[in-house]
Design a protein around this motif. Sequence first.
Motif, mmCIF file in Angstrom:
data_model
loop_
_atom_site.group_PDB
_atom_site.id
_atom_site.type_symbol
_atom_site.label_atom_id
_atom_site.label_comp_id
_atom_site.label_asym_id
_atom_site.label_seq_id
_atom_site.Cartn_x
_atom_site.Cartn_y
_atom_site.Cartn_z
ATOM 1 N N ASP A 165 0.844 -1.182 0.000
ATOM 2 C CA ASP A 165 0.000 0.000 0.000
ATOM 3 C C ASP A 165 0.883 1.238 0.000
ATOM 4 O O ASP A 165 2.010 1.206 0.529
ATOM 5 C CB ASP A 165 -0.894 0.022 1.249
ATOM 6 C CG ASP A 165 -2.065 -0.941 1.144
ATOM 7 O OD1 ASP A 165 -2.377 -1.352 -0.001
ATOM 8 O OD2 ASP A 165 -2.650 -1.294 2.180
ATOM 9 N N VAL A 167 2.779 4.423 1.064
ATOM 10 C CA VAL A 167 3.255 4.798 2.394
ATOM 11 C C VAL A 167 3.517 6.306 2.430
ATOM 12 O O VAL A 167 4.488 6.777 1.836
ATOM 13 C CB VAL A 167 4.548 4.043 2.769
ATOM 14 C CG1 VAL A 167 5.002 4.428 4.174
ATOM 15 C CG2 VAL A 167 4.348 2.545 2.665
ATOM 16 N N MET A 171 4.626 8.926 7.887
ATOM 17 C CA MET A 171 4.230 7.814 8.762
ATOM 18 C C MET A 171 5.362 7.460 9.719
ATOM 19 O O MET A 171 6.529 7.395 9.336
ATOM 20 C CB MET A 171 3.858 6.573 7.948
ATOM 21 C CG MET A 171 2.481 6.626 7.313
ATOM 22 S SD MET A 171 2.009 5.039 6.541
ATOM 23 C CE MET A 171 1.569 4.075 7.992
ATOM 24 N N GLU A 175 3.376 3.346 13.189
ATOM 25 C CA GLU A 175 2.242 3.330 12.269
ATOM 26 C C GLU A 175 2.479 2.351 11.115
ATOM 27 O O GLU A 175 1.555 1.635 10.699
ATOM 28 C CB GLU A 175 1.977 4.743 11.727
ATOM 29 C CG GLU A 175 1.375 5.691 12.755
ATOM 30 C CD GLU A 175 1.284 7.118 12.248
ATOM 31 O OE1 GLU A 175 0.384 7.850 12.692
ATOM 32 O OE2 GLU A 175 2.130 7.519 11.402
ATOM 33 N N ILE A 176 3.705 2.326 10.601
ATOM 34 C CA ILE A 176 4.034 1.378 9.530
ATOM 35 C C ILE A 176 3.932 -0.057 10.043
ATOM 36 O O ILE A 176 3.386 -0.934 9.375
ATOM 37 C CB ILE A 176 5.442 1.656 8.967
ATOM 38 C CG1 ILE A 176 5.471 3.006 8.246
ATOM 39 C CG2 ILE A 176 5.872 0.537 8.011
ATOM 40 C CD1 ILE A 176 6.848 3.415 7.766
ATOM 41 N N ASN A 178 2.082 -1.248 12.389
ATOM 42 C CA ASN A 178 0.693 -1.636 12.630
ATOM 43 C C ASN A 178 -0.176 -1.584 11.372
ATOM 44 O O ASN A 178 -1.355 -1.934 11.423
ATOM 45 C CB ASN A 178 0.077 -0.740 13.710
ATOM 46 C CG ASN A 178 0.684 -1.008 15.072
ATOM 47 O OD1 ASN A 178 1.017 -2.142 15.410
ATOM 48 N ND2 ASN A 178 0.858 0.039 15.868
ATOM 49 N N SER A 179 0.391 -1.142 10.261
ATOM 50 C CA SER A 179 -0.365 -1.065 9.008
ATOM 51 C C SER A 179 -0.471 -2.441 8.359
ATOM 52 O O SER A 179 0.169 -3.411 8.789
ATOM 53 C CB SER A 179 0.317 -0.100 8.042
ATOM 54 O OG SER A 179 1.546 -0.639 7.587
ATOM 55 N N TRP A 180 -1.257 -2.532 7.288
ATOM 56 C CA TRP A 180 -1.371 -3.788 6.549
ATOM 57 C C TRP A 180 -0.011 -4.201 5.998
ATOM 58 O O TRP A 180 0.339 -5.381 6.022
ATOM 59 C CB TRP A 180 -2.382 -3.635 5.404
ATOM 60 C CG TRP A 180 -2.591 -4.909 4.654
ATOM 61 C CD1 TRP A 180 -3.437 -5.929 4.984
ATOM 62 C CD2 TRP A 180 -1.935 -5.320 3.441
ATOM 63 N NE1 TRP A 180 -3.355 -6.959 4.064
ATOM 64 C CE2 TRP A 180 -2.431 -6.615 3.094
ATOM 65 C CE3 TRP A 180 -0.977 -4.734 2.613
ATOM 66 C CZ2 TRP A 180 -2.013 -7.312 1.975
ATOM 67 C CZ3 TRP A 180 -0.547 -5.436 1.503
ATOM 68 C CH2 TRP A 180 -1.058 -6.713 1.176
ATOM 69 N N ASN A 181 0.752 -3.229 5.514
ATOM 70 C CA ASN A 181 2.095 -3.537 5.001
ATOM 71 C C ASN A 181 2.956 -4.170 6.077
ATOM 72 O O ASN A 181 3.669 -5.151 5.840
ATOM 73 C CB ASN A 181 2.784 -2.262 4.506
ATOM 74 C CG ASN A 181 2.231 -1.763 3.200
ATOM 75 O OD1 ASN A 181 1.721 -2.540 2.400
ATOM 76 N ND2 ASN A 181 2.317 -0.460 2.960
#
Length: 463
Positions: A165, A167, A171, A175-176, A178-181
């Motif tokens: 996704d 970025v 960020m 945050e990175i 905990n992201s989908w990535n």
Amino acid sequence: MSRSNQLNFKYILSISMISALGGLLFGYDWVVIGGAKPFYERFFEITDIPTLQGWAMGSALIGCIVGAAIAGKVTERFGRKKPLGLAALLFVVSAAGTGGFNDFNVFIVFRILGGLGIGLASTISPMYIAEVSPSIYRGKLVSLNQLAIVIGILAAQIFNYVIADPVPENMTDLEIMNSWNGQTGWRWMFWAELIPATLFFVLIFIIPESPRWLSKNKRWDESLKVLNNIGGAIYADEVQEQIKETLKEASEKVIKIGELFNGKNKKLIITGILLAFLQQWCGINVVFNYAEEVFTSAGYGVSDALFNIILTGIVNLVFTVIAMQVIDRWGRKKLWLFGSVGLGLSYLLIGMFYFYGLKGFALVVLVVIAIAIYALTLAPVFWVLASEIFPNRIRGAAMSLTVTALWIACFLLTYSFPILNSALGAYGTFWSYGVICILCFLFVKYKIPETKNKTLEEIEEIF
């Protein structure tokens, strides 16, 4: 051979393409980690631990070196087909496991297993293709392996770009993570390799064993059958007679490393090792490493820089395809000499840009030109020469030693680059690689004969 009209090219091409899937997985596995790096580092919380960052990136090299080192013994005993199947299985296991666990040490274990597959495939795939290919097609067909590597590299670059996704630049690491990535995306980058790896494993059961390995092990009827499928009865009889001639004085015992450095073998082994080091130390991997920084310094944003890296992969692919069309026509030696000069001049100019602080689009063009020259010349020519120059009796062990040298050279290049860059600056580093390109030119010009359009047995007589 003079009976090219009787050759079953479709059959030769199909078994060569299956073998070359080892190269595709080599390229994908080698590059995919670069796209996953920003995310798995946050997941495993190693962004502030350089030693673990380096270990994550470089651990596969350990497997590469071990895989290449054992490939000779394995291929001498079990042939070419079964070890290729083992490499395929290792790619499947590595792809599944690397993205399947939450423990960093387990992640490393599966990366090393992937490297083991790379080491085996990078040694055996070009050797197998050389041993089933008639001389008039051998350069083009062995170059399939390099083409497959490049396709694998490009596929990894594209999948990394598509899966991740976007970025935003602001960020935070948390945050990175905990992201989908950070939780899932990087896993799918590795899992995507399962498709070609499984296909490779299944198709390995279709291809025949190498006729030259069968002959070496006195399985004459099986060898004759394979050669007959390749070029008909007359071709099979002629080639098998040539193979018998080269094996007449051969010892039946298993080749030992010490024996490779005895008598006439010594010169060939040293030649193979020098070619491996020169191909790596021409510095192209540094050019790839510099690509993102060059594009960013030229004014591109992070997303645009990642997209431009895909463009370098496309250039790499296009010029590899061109190389396949000309390698049997122009010859190995001429291409290598052209590549050495072209890369040397490119590094001279790139070094000047860094020396005078010049950046921008022109620097990007120079980097792309260097990649194109390498893809057209040194990249495919090395694999063709390495698969050609060794006698039938020692080819497996000698190829293993040469590819082991290649991976050691790659490790030393990767390890020494930050040291050279710190001591000499970017310009001095590129100029140093330029000097190596000159040495590369001189070595090949005066020490390597042309091998195009010659059977493996004729090449053996030349050397």
